[in-house]
Design a protein around this motif. Structure first.
Motif, PDB file in Angstrom:
ATOM      1  N   TRP A   1       4.864   2.372  -4.791  1.00 47.56           N
ATOM      2  CA  TRP A   1       4.374   3.659  -4.270  1.00 47.56           C
ATOM      3  C   TRP A   1       4.856   3.922  -2.846  1.00 47.56           C
ATOM      4  O   TRP A   1       4.499   4.930  -2.255  1.00 47.56           O
ATOM      5  CB  TRP A   1       2.845   3.683  -4.262  1.00 47.56           C
ATOM      6  N   SER A   2       5.627   3.003  -2.274  1.00 44.83           N
ATOM      7  CA  SER A   2       6.107   3.098  -0.891  1.00 44.83           C
ATOM      8  C   SER A   2       4.975   3.064   0.120  1.00 44.83           C
ATOM      9  O   SER A   2       5.112   3.575   1.238  1.00 44.83           O
ATOM     10  CB  SER A   2       6.931   4.386  -0.693  1.00 44.83           C
ATOM     11  N   SER A   3       3.840   2.497  -0.249  1.00 48.34           N
ATOM     12  CA  SER A   3       2.710   2.419   0.682  1.00 48.34           C
ATOM     13  C   SER A   3       2.601   1.055   1.350  1.00 48.34           C
ATOM     14  O   SER A   3       1.842   0.892   2.312  1.00 48.34           O
ATOM     15  CB  SER A   3       1.397   2.730  -0.033  1.00 48.34           C
ATOM     16  N   LEU A   4       3.362   0.065   0.870  1.00 44.91           N
ATOM     17  CA  LEU A   4       3.261  -1.274   1.442  1.00 44.91           C
ATOM     18  C   LEU A   4       3.706  -1.296   2.898  1.00 44.91           C
ATOM     19  O   LEU A   4       3.107  -1.960   3.739  1.00 44.91           O
ATOM     20  CB  LEU A   4       4.086  -2.261   0.616  1.00 44.91           C
ATOM     21  N   ARG A   5       4.766  -0.549   3.211  1.00 48.89           N
ATOM     22  CA  ARG A   5       5.261  -0.562   4.592  1.00 48.89           C
ATOM     23  C   ARG A   5       4.211  -0.007   5.548  1.00 48.89           C
ATOM     24  O   ARG A   5       4.126  -0.429   6.703  1.00 48.89           O
ATOM     25  CB  ARG A   5       6.554   0.237   4.698  1.00 48.89           C
ATOM     26  N   TYR A   6       3.397   0.955   5.089  1.00 49.03           N
ATOM     27  CA  TYR A   6       2.369   1.513   5.962  1.00 49.03           C
ATOM     28  C   TYR A   6       1.229   0.517   6.168  1.00 49.03           C
ATOM     29  O   TYR A   6       0.633   0.454   7.242  1.00 49.03           O
ATOM     30  CB  TYR A   6       1.837   2.817   5.374  1.00 49.03           C
ATOM     31  N   LEU A   7       0.919  -0.261   5.130  1.00 46.54           N
ATOM     32  CA  LEU A   7      -0.102  -1.295   5.300  1.00 46.54           C
ATOM     33  C   LEU A   7       0.353  -2.342   6.309  1.00 46.54           C
ATOM     34  O   LEU A   7      -0.410  -2.770   7.176  1.00 46.54           O
ATOM     35  CB  LEU A   7      -0.397  -1.960   3.954  1.00 46.54           C
ATOM     36  N   LEU A   8       1.604  -2.756   6.191  1.00 45.16           N
ATOM     37  CA  LEU A   8       2.114  -3.772   7.103  1.00 45.16           C
ATOM     38  C   LEU A   8       2.302  -3.224   8.512  1.00 45.16           C
ATOM     39  O   LEU A   8       2.254  -3.974   9.487  1.00 45.16           O
ATOM     40  CB  LEU A   8       3.443  -4.325   6.574  1.00 45.16           C
ATOM     41  N   ALA A   9       2.517  -1.905   8.634  1.00 48.25           N
ATOM     42  CA  ALA A   9       2.696  -1.302   9.946  1.00 48.25           C
ATOM     43  C   ALA A   9       1.367  -0.942  10.592  1.00 48.25           C
ATOM     44  O   ALA A   9       1.342  -0.530  11.746  1.00 48.25           O
ATOM     45  CB  ALA A   9       3.564  -0.056   9.828  1.00 48.25           C
ATOM     46  N   ALA A  10       0.249  -1.119   9.888  1.00 43.92           N
ATOM     47  CA  ALA A  10      -1.066  -0.698  10.399  1.00 43.92           C
ATOM     48  C   ALA A  10      -1.485  -1.329  11.718  1.00 43.92           C
ATOM     49  O   ALA A  10      -2.082  -0.635  12.531  1.00 43.92           O
ATOM     50  CB  ALA A  10      -2.125  -0.903   9.331  1.00 43.92           C
ATOM     51  N   PRO A  11      -1.234  -2.603  12.033  1.00 43.15           N
ATOM     52  CA  PRO A  11      -0.619  -3.616  11.155  1.00 43.15           C
ATOM     53  C   PRO A  11      -1.669  -4.475  10.477  1.00 43.15           C
ATOM     54  O   PRO A  11      -2.618  -4.927  11.108  1.00 43.15           O
ATOM     55  CB  PRO A  11       0.198  -4.454  12.133  1.00 43.15           C
ATOM     56  N   VAL A  12      -1.498  -4.669   9.167  1.00 47.52           N
ATOM     57  CA  VAL A  12      -2.324  -5.621   8.425  1.00 47.52           C
ATOM     58  C   VAL A  12      -1.534  -6.922   8.342  1.00 47.52           C
ATOM     59  O   VAL A  12      -0.415  -6.926   7.816  1.00 47.52           O
ATOM     60  CB  VAL A  12      -2.630  -5.118   7.007  1.00 47.52           C
ATOM     61  N   PRO A  13      -2.034  -8.027   8.880  1.00 48.37           N
ATOM     62  CA  PRO A  13      -1.306  -9.304   8.772  1.00 48.37           C
ATOM     63  C   PRO A  13      -1.005  -9.628   7.318  1.00 48.37           C
ATOM     64  O   PRO A  13      -1.831  -9.382   6.427  1.00 48.37           O
ATOM     65  CB  PRO A  13      -2.281 -10.313   9.380  1.00 48.37           C
ATOM     66  N   ARG A  14       0.158 -10.158   7.083  1.00 46.60           N
ATOM     67  CA  ARG A  14       0.582 -10.393   5.699  1.00 46.60           C
ATOM     68  C   ARG A  14      -0.357 -11.346   4.963  1.00 46.60           C
ATOM     69  O   ARG A  14      -0.661 -11.142   3.791  1.00 46.60           O
ATOM     70  CB  ARG A  14       2.004 -10.941   5.688  1.00 46.60           C
ATOM     71  N   GLY A  15      -0.787 -12.389   5.670  1.00 50.40           N
ATOM     72  CA  GLY A  15      -1.699 -13.320   5.018  1.00 50.40           C
ATOM     73  C   GLY A  15      -3.005 -12.656   4.635  1.00 50.40           C
ATOM     74  O   GLY A  15      -3.544 -12.897   3.551  1.00 50.40           O
ATOM     75  N   ARG A  16      -3.522 -11.790   5.507  1.00 51.43           N
ATOM     76  CA  ARG A  16      -4.781 -11.106   5.199  1.00 51.43           C
ATOM     77  C   ARG A  16      -4.598 -10.120   4.053  1.00 51.43           C
ATOM     78  O   ARG A  16      -5.464  -9.976   3.197  1.00 51.43           O
ATOM     79  CB  ARG A  16      -5.311 -10.374   6.434  1.00 51.43           C
ATOM     80  N   LEU A  17      -3.452  -9.434   4.040  1.00 56.64           N
ATOM     81  CA  LEU A  17      -3.182  -8.506   2.943  1.00 56.64           C
ATOM     82  C   LEU A  17      -3.207  -9.230   1.600  1.00 56.64           C
ATOM     83  O   LEU A  17      -3.827  -8.766   0.638  1.00 56.64           O
ATOM     84  CB  LEU A  17      -1.828  -7.830   3.165  1.00 56.64           C
ATOM     85  N   LEU A  18      -2.535 -10.373   1.537  1.00 62.21           N
ATOM     86  CA  LEU A  18      -2.509 -11.126   0.282  1.00 62.21           C
ATOM     87  C   LEU A  18      -3.885 -11.668  -0.072  1.00 62.21           C
ATOM     88  O   LEU A  18      -4.290 -11.633  -1.235  1.00 62.21           O
ATOM     89  CB  LEU A  18      -1.501 -12.266   0.379  1.00 62.21           C
ATOM     90  N   ARG A  19      -4.607 -12.187   0.925  1.00 63.39           N
ATOM     91  CA  ARG A  19      -5.941 -12.737   0.635  1.00 63.39           C
ATOM     92  C   ARG A  19      -6.880 -11.653   0.116  1.00 63.39           C
ATOM     93  O   ARG A  19      -7.637 -11.887  -0.837  1.00 63.39           O
ATOM     94  CB  ARG A  19      -6.522 -13.392   1.890  1.00 63.39           C
ATOM     95  N   SER A  20      -6.833 -10.476   0.720  1.00 62.77           N
ATOM     96  CA  SER A  20      -7.707  -9.392   0.280  1.00 62.77           C
ATOM     97  C   SER A  20      -7.376  -8.977  -1.147  1.00 62.77           C
ATOM     98  O   SER A  20      -8.266  -8.825  -1.989  1.00 62.77           O
ATOM     99  CB  SER A  20      -7.583  -8.186   1.222  1.00 62.77           C
ATOM    100  N   LYS A  21      -6.102  -8.809  -1.427  1.00 60.78           N
ATOM    101  CA  LYS A  21      -5.694  -8.357  -2.760  1.00 60.78           C
ATOM    102  C   LYS A  21      -5.967  -9.428  -3.815  1.00 60.78           C
ATOM    103  O   LYS A  21      -6.395  -9.113  -4.928  1.00 60.78           O
ATOM    104  CB  LYS A  21      -4.222  -7.950  -2.749  1.00 60.78           C
ATOM    105  N   LEU A  22      -5.721 -10.691  -3.468  1.00 59.99           N
ATOM    106  CA  LEU A  22      -5.966 -11.757  -4.424  1.00 59.99           C
ATOM    107  C   LEU A  22      -7.464 -11.921  -4.702  1.00 59.99           C
ATOM    108  O   LEU A  22      -7.884 -12.062  -5.862  1.00 59.99           O
ATOM    109  CB  LEU A  22      -5.392 -13.076  -3.906  1.00 59.99           C
ATOM    110  N   THR A  23      -8.268 -11.878  -3.656  1.00 60.40           N
ATOM    111  CA  THR A  23      -9.716 -12.026  -3.837  1.00 60.40           C
ATOM    112  C   THR A  23     -10.275 -10.912  -4.711  1.00 60.40           C
ATOM    113  O   THR A  23     -11.060 -11.159  -5.636  1.00 60.40           O
ATOM    114  CB  THR A  23     -10.429 -12.017  -2.473  1.00 60.40           C
ATOM    115  N   VAL A  24      -9.862  -9.684  -4.437  1.00 59.31           N
ATOM    116  CA  VAL A  24     -10.343  -8.555  -5.239  1.00 59.31           C
ATOM    117  C   VAL A  24      -9.811  -8.650  -6.670  1.00 59.31           C
ATOM    118  O   VAL A  24     -10.535  -8.377  -7.630  1.00 59.31           O
ATOM    119  CB  VAL A  24      -9.933  -7.225  -4.580  1.00 59.31           C
ATOM    120  N   GLY A  25      -8.559  -9.044  -6.820  1.00 59.57           N
ATOM    121  CA  GLY A  25      -7.998  -9.181  -8.164  1.00 59.57           C
ATOM    122  C   GLY A  25      -8.733 -10.217  -8.999  1.00 59.57           C
ATOM    123  O   GLY A  25      -9.046  -9.989 -10.174  1.00 59.57           O
ATOM    124  N   LEU A  26      -9.035 -11.363  -8.406  1.00 56.89           N
ATOM    125  CA  LEU A  26      -9.776 -12.402  -9.118  1.00 56.89           C
ATOM    126  C   LEU A  26     -11.210 -11.947  -9.415  1.00 56.89           C
ATOM    127  O   LEU A  26     -11.748 -12.242 -10.487  1.00 56.89           O
ATOM    128  CB  LEU A  26      -9.792 -13.688  -8.295  1.00 56.89           C
TER     129      LEU A  26
END
Length: 301
Positions: free
Chosen positions: A114-139
């Motif tokens: 969706w081309s929205s990942l670059r905006y999340l990383l530029a927020a800036p959301v730390p990459r580790g936190r982005l993955l942890r949030s998405k993985l936790t919610v996914g599980l």
């Protein structure tokens, strides 16, 4: 007067890495997605379809040679818990793989597509936190889908067949309260054995910007695992396949639970999952910032 310089570290005043992309925000984002509602609808409707099939089917047709599947089918109409166990049996081999693959695979890759990942990383959301949030919610959503199926099956089974105890395939029965506890063990085991599916889907989601590829790759793992597990010539090597243990929860359908198979199944799945989660976090952290250019998350695949 000298104009103030940029904030130290390049961040706005008050910026806190720990305050970006909270679990609540990510959960609400995922909850509003159409695929979440579709999965919930399918899982809630499955027990109704199963009950109708049992009602219109021939009871003689459910008699088999004594295999686990045929025995569970024969007992399916015995009570709400028996019906739920049967629904779990017919779903565990493939259907319950799909929610896990979707919730964990359609995460980072969908943001990239969706081309929205670059905006999340530029927020800036730390990459580790982005993955942890998405993985936790996914599980969490994956577990919720399993609980939804179990709850819907109990409700439909109770309305159709009553709220009696669990009739065991080998004879005897368990009272309703203990039967529900056993059912909780079965659902939890099925969920834990799907950690390897979740991990593979999540890792693929970090290396491709095609959500379908991440989800399809994880589902394909189950297909390949089932095929290899059917090859008896592999002998004890099949014990290393997560799919080899996917029905070990049937050992809970005895007067006394036999834990050996379930413990081995969880251990095998968790071992693979840890490696794949490590690959996902390690690989994503080392990616360059070209992923934020032109709205894509290009990885060269």
């Amino acid at each position: 007067m000298e104009a103030p310089g940029p904030p130290q570290g390049g961040h706005a005043p008050g910026y806190r890495a720990g305050g970006t992309l909270s679990l609540r925000v990510e959960a609400l984002r995922q909850l509003r997605r159409r695929r979440t509602l579709v999965i919930a609808g399918v899982l809630a409707a499955l027990p109704v379809v199963m009950a109708v099939a049992l009602a219109v089917g021939d009871s003689d047709g459910r008699r088999g040679s004594g295999s686990n599947g045929s025995l569970l089918m024969q007992l399916a109409t015995g009570s709400a818990v028996n019906f739920t166990v049967t629904v779990l049996f017919v779903s565990a081999g493939f259907l319950l793989v799909i929610p896990v693959a979707l919730f964990c695979g359609d995460t980072v890759a969908s943001e990239a597509s969706w081309s929205s990942l670059r905006y999340l990383l530029a927020a800036p959301v730390p990459r580790g936190r982005l993955l942890r949030s998405k993985l936790t919610v996914g599980l969490a959503f994956s577990l919720a889908s399993y609980l939804l199926l179990a709850a819907a099956s109990l409700l439909v089974g109770g309305l159709a067949y009553g709220w009696g105890g669990l009739q065991l395939p080998a004879g005897g029965s368990l009272p309703f309260g203990e039967a529900v506890q056993r059912l909780g063990v079965m659902v939890l085991f099925v969920y834990l054995t799907q950690l390897v599916t979740a991990a593979l889907a999540f890792w693929l989601s970090t290396v491709t910007d095609a959500p379908l590829g991440a989800v399809g790759g994880a589902v394909g793992l189950t297909v390949v695992g089932n095929v290899l597990d059917a090859v008896e010539a592999l002998g004890s090597w099949r014990d290393l396949l997560p799919t080899h243990w996917q029905y070990a929860w049937i050992d809970a359908l005895q007067q006394e639970v036999v834990w050996d198979g379930m413990v081995k199944g969880v251990a095998v799945s968790a071992s693979y999952a840890l490696v794949l989660f490590a690959l996902a976090f390690g690989g994503f952290a080392r990616k360059d910032d070209d992923s934020k250019v032109n709205g894509g998350f290009h990885t060269g695949l």
